[in-house]
Design a protein around this motif. Sequence first.
Motif, PDB file in Angstrom:
ATOM      1  N   GLU A 650       0.833  -1.206   0.000  1.00 13.45           N
ATOM      2  CA  GLU A 650       0.000   0.000   0.000  1.00 13.45           C
ATOM      3  C   GLU A 650       0.867   1.255   0.000  1.00 13.45           C
ATOM      4  O   GLU A 650       0.576   2.229  -0.714  1.00 13.45           O
ATOM      5  N   PRO A 655      -2.991   2.664  -2.483  1.00 13.93           N
ATOM      6  CA  PRO A 655      -4.039   1.745  -1.998  1.00 13.93           C
ATOM      7  C   PRO A 655      -4.875   1.100  -3.090  1.00 13.93           C
ATOM      8  O   PRO A 655      -5.639   0.173  -2.802  1.00 13.93           O
ATOM      9  N   GLU A 656      -4.737   1.534  -4.354  1.00 20.96           N
ATOM     10  CA  GLU A 656      -5.582   1.000  -5.418  1.00 20.96           C
ATOM     11  C   GLU A 656      -4.815   0.139  -6.414  1.00 20.96           C
ATOM     12  O   GLU A 656      -5.317  -0.154  -7.498  1.00 20.96           O
ATOM     13  N   ALA A 661      -4.539  -5.634  -4.144  1.00 17.80           N
ATOM     14  CA  ALA A 661      -5.693  -6.543  -4.212  1.00 17.80           C
ATOM     15  C   ALA A 661      -5.278  -7.983  -3.928  1.00 17.80           C
ATOM     16  O   ALA A 661      -5.995  -8.723  -3.240  1.00 17.80           O
ATOM     17  N   LEU A 664      -4.694  -8.264  -0.204  1.00 21.41           N
ATOM     18  CA  LEU A 664      -5.984  -8.251   0.484  1.00 21.41           C
ATOM     19  C   LEU A 664      -6.677  -9.606   0.375  1.00 21.41           C
ATOM     20  O   LEU A 664      -7.223 -10.128   1.352  1.00 21.41           O
ATOM     21  N   PRO A 682     -15.025  -7.368   4.215  1.00 20.66           N
ATOM     22  CA  PRO A 682     -14.658  -6.056   3.655  1.00 20.66           C
ATOM     23  C   PRO A 682     -13.352  -6.080   2.877  1.00 20.66           C
ATOM     24  O   PRO A 682     -13.180  -5.319   1.922  1.00 20.66           O
ATOM     25  N   LEU A 683     -12.427  -6.952   3.264  1.00 22.10           N
ATOM     26  CA  LEU A 683     -11.169  -7.055   2.511  1.00 22.10           C
ATOM     27  C   LEU A 683     -11.435  -7.619   1.124  1.00 22.10           C
ATOM     28  O   LEU A 683     -10.862  -7.158   0.122  1.00 22.10           O
ATOM     29  N   ARG A 685     -14.236  -7.431  -0.526  1.00 29.58           N
ATOM     30  CA  ARG A 685     -14.963  -6.426  -1.316  1.00 29.58           C
ATOM     31  C   ARG A 685     -14.004  -5.336  -1.799  1.00 29.58           C
ATOM     32  O   ARG A 685     -14.125  -4.843  -2.932  1.00 29.58           O
ATOM     33  N   ARG A 686     -13.059  -4.976  -0.959  1.00 33.17           N
ATOM     34  CA  ARG A 686     -12.085  -3.953  -1.379  1.00 33.17           C
ATOM     35  C   ARG A 686     -11.203  -4.493  -2.499  1.00 33.17           C
ATOM     36  O   ARG A 686     -10.908  -3.779  -3.470  1.00 33.17           O
ATOM     37  N   ALA A 689     -13.157  -4.352  -5.660  1.00 29.39           N
ATOM     38  CA  ALA A 689     -13.282  -2.983  -6.177  1.00 29.39           C
ATOM     39  C   ALA A 689     -11.990  -2.532  -6.859  1.00 29.39           C
ATOM     40  O   ALA A 689     -12.020  -1.868  -7.903  1.00 29.39           O
ATOM     41  N   ILE A 690     -10.828  -2.891  -6.282  1.00 28.46           N
ATOM     42  CA  ILE A 690      -9.546  -2.516  -6.886  1.00 28.46           C
ATOM     43  C   ILE A 690      -9.396  -3.167  -8.259  1.00 28.46           C
ATOM     44  O   ILE A 690      -8.996  -2.514  -9.239  1.00 28.46           O
ATOM     45  N   HIS A 705     -12.102 -12.706  -7.943  1.00 25.01           N
ATOM     46  CA  HIS A 705     -12.504 -12.073  -6.691  1.00 25.01           C
ATOM     47  C   HIS A 705     -14.008 -12.171  -6.473  1.00 25.01           C
ATOM     48  O   HIS A 705     -14.464 -12.311  -5.327  1.00 25.01           O
TER      49      HIS A 705
END
Length: 837
Positions: A650, A655-656, A661, A664, A682-683, A685-686, A689-690, A705
Amino acid sequence: MSDGQHTQAEANAGPPRQSPRVFIVYSQHDAAHSERVLEFARALINDGVNADLDQFHQHELVDWPRWCEERLRPENSDYVLMVCSAEYRRRIEERLPSDKGRGVYWEGSLIDDYLYDSKANERFIPVLFDDEPETSTPRIVSGWSRVRIRAFGLDRGDAGYLHLLHLLTGQPVAARPPLGRLPVLPTKVPAGAPGTPAPPASLNNLLYPSLGDLFKGRDAFLQGIRAGFAREPGRAQAIVPRQAIHGLGGIGKTRAAIEYAWRFAGDYTALLFAPAETAARFRQSLAGLCDLLKIAPGVTDDNVRFDAALRWLADRAHDGWLLLVDNVDTPEAAAAVDRALAPLNGGHVLITGRLDDWPPHVDARRLDVLDPDAATQFLLARTEGRRDARTDDPKQARALAGELDGLALALEQAAAFIRHHALSFAEYRRRWLAADRQVQEWHDPRIMLYPRSLAACWQATMDRLPPAARALLHLLSWLAPDPLPRFLFDPESAPEGLHALFEDREASRRVLRDLSGDAAAEPEAALAALREVSLIQPARGADFPNAGQLHRVLAAITRDRQSDAGQARSLPAALALLNAAAVGDPQDVRHWPVWEPLRPHVLAAVAFADQRGIAEPTATLMNDLGLLLHARAQYAEAEPLMRRALAINEESFGPEHPNVAIRLNNLAALLQATNRLAEAEPLMRRALAIEEGSFGPEHPNVAIHLNNLAQLLQATNRLAEAEPLMRRVVSVVEKSLGQDHPNVATALNNLAALLKATNRLAEAEPLMRRVVVILLAFTRSTGYAHPHLRTAFGNYAAILQAMSLSRQEMARRVASVGSEAGFDAESYRRLRAAVLG
């Protein structure tokens, strides 16, 4: 099946257990052979063994492939007896026409699958009749011991048949008498005499061989340990340094413990060595004893292996062991050792470490430096015939022994240097004094964890090392004080079958040449130079080919004495060497022979690298080591590594970034494995999203994912939320890979399983049917049956059966799948026979 796998059963006296269920497999290539197998089965039944055989069911209407598969399952047969013949082996190992023993070939494939999945053989016993050659044993079980039988029936007195009955019923071959009390031995016994080590115990993983009569001045100390164990066999003892010796020392605690083990080896049934610098290392070391003890075969969970090792030590059938627990240097490690070992009283526990605050049930014995006489004798004996002899050698040796403070490690370093360079004691003292003057300029006894006298020995040696050896020592100082796997320096010495994983075969040579500035530097020559002056010591107890190990005191001095610029070059070189050797998949048990020897070295190097802000390959190595520990169920050790790898990425990439990912996802998988689903979600889902932001919503990475998140939701019984994600996985994979790709079949299979779980069988059936069609089409186009085809047939049949269809309708639907995939009726029949048996 190896002899060792039955040791436990044979050691436990008692009545036979319930009649074992046995399934007999063989080749029906000859009527006389089949009749002999039938005679064998009848004899076993007559002797109380519940044996089953296809010949007992020939009057029945039987689906033979399914019947055989059911009999092979462990819940239906305790043992499978493989009657071996030349034709049986040929049918297992060769692809014969469908009418020439393909049933045996399919049967052998099932057995191979069981052996691979369990990573051990606990059920399959090869049997040879009469004088059938050993070469008739199929390769899949050729590594296991066989039973040869010439006469059937207990009343016939055949030794092979009798041995088989012992194996099947778990009855001991010989009754074990009750264990007597250990006698208090006189002090002057041959096994305890200096220089005459007793014969080694059969179970032995000691790191070093005995010094024999070179071990000077501590005979009374060893006899004191022996007398203490004789007085109180259940009381552990600890070797600790005297108060004047601080830090890492070099006083010889480990050497004294190992010499005790060799001196009294004849009194023990096993000599076991377990490093324990930390609580985690202690658990790892004890778990690692399972391989030596031949227990918990095929088990990969280190928590289970740790418990298995403790059970072995607690089992009174194994009384008489000696366990050396080495370098217990932290209160946390000491507490872990005490919790685990305090209840044991079937052997002796000898601990080494810097701590001297032990509970009352541990007898702490203070080890002092060697007295001047013993130190002088060691120097003279160790260099005999290899030094430049002078008339004043005894005087010079005594003076040198005093200057070295009687420290065992310093004495060994000095003797090795004298031997290698054929020096006189006077010449070495001159060099040592010059080195000591240098050391006085930088050595601070208040903060440094090693004595100045040892540092001066190190300095004198370093001043004469070739550049490549010096550079290699700088590199190795960042690794752990553990055996160095030889494949670090030479990929050709990699574990059997894993050579192809090493893509960069010149890594060690290139790293060393870059670090030393010597374009001709060779790792093996540099290692040899370090061994010649005892900077690297042999490590005979390791269960893998190794180049020796570097003492942790010498490693600490080497790290300290490098300049900032030198550290900035040697630590990245150590990371590069490890990264090139850390090949394969750390979650694949087949690649663990590479990863396990590297484990302590990676852990040490990434800790140093993280302290110095080196992001890569630090984060990658942390992540991969975390995956290994996750696979071994060492979740508490894996989690901080995975979290730190995530934080480094990160910070490095933002972070993206897609790398974030991946980290995570791996951390989320660990949290899911430890049932922390609310933290994992939540990890996941993050990470999703990435990936969507990086590659778009239709990328195959996104499908991975999505699938992981859907599986987590299904695990929490949120099927309504999981279903749209699974449907989206199908859509993404179809668009990116095409509708007939095998990955589409996997996605469809998962969705069909969810629909089946919600009893929506009418929706599940066409999806599962499509799975079979896709895999059949793959098989038709490539000529090779897809590895998931057999499972797909089974899943489809399960859905049809759950729909309560008639047998005729089920058969019609399964038969029609072949034409849908482009097969003609005969080709499809042959394929099903080959896949299903």
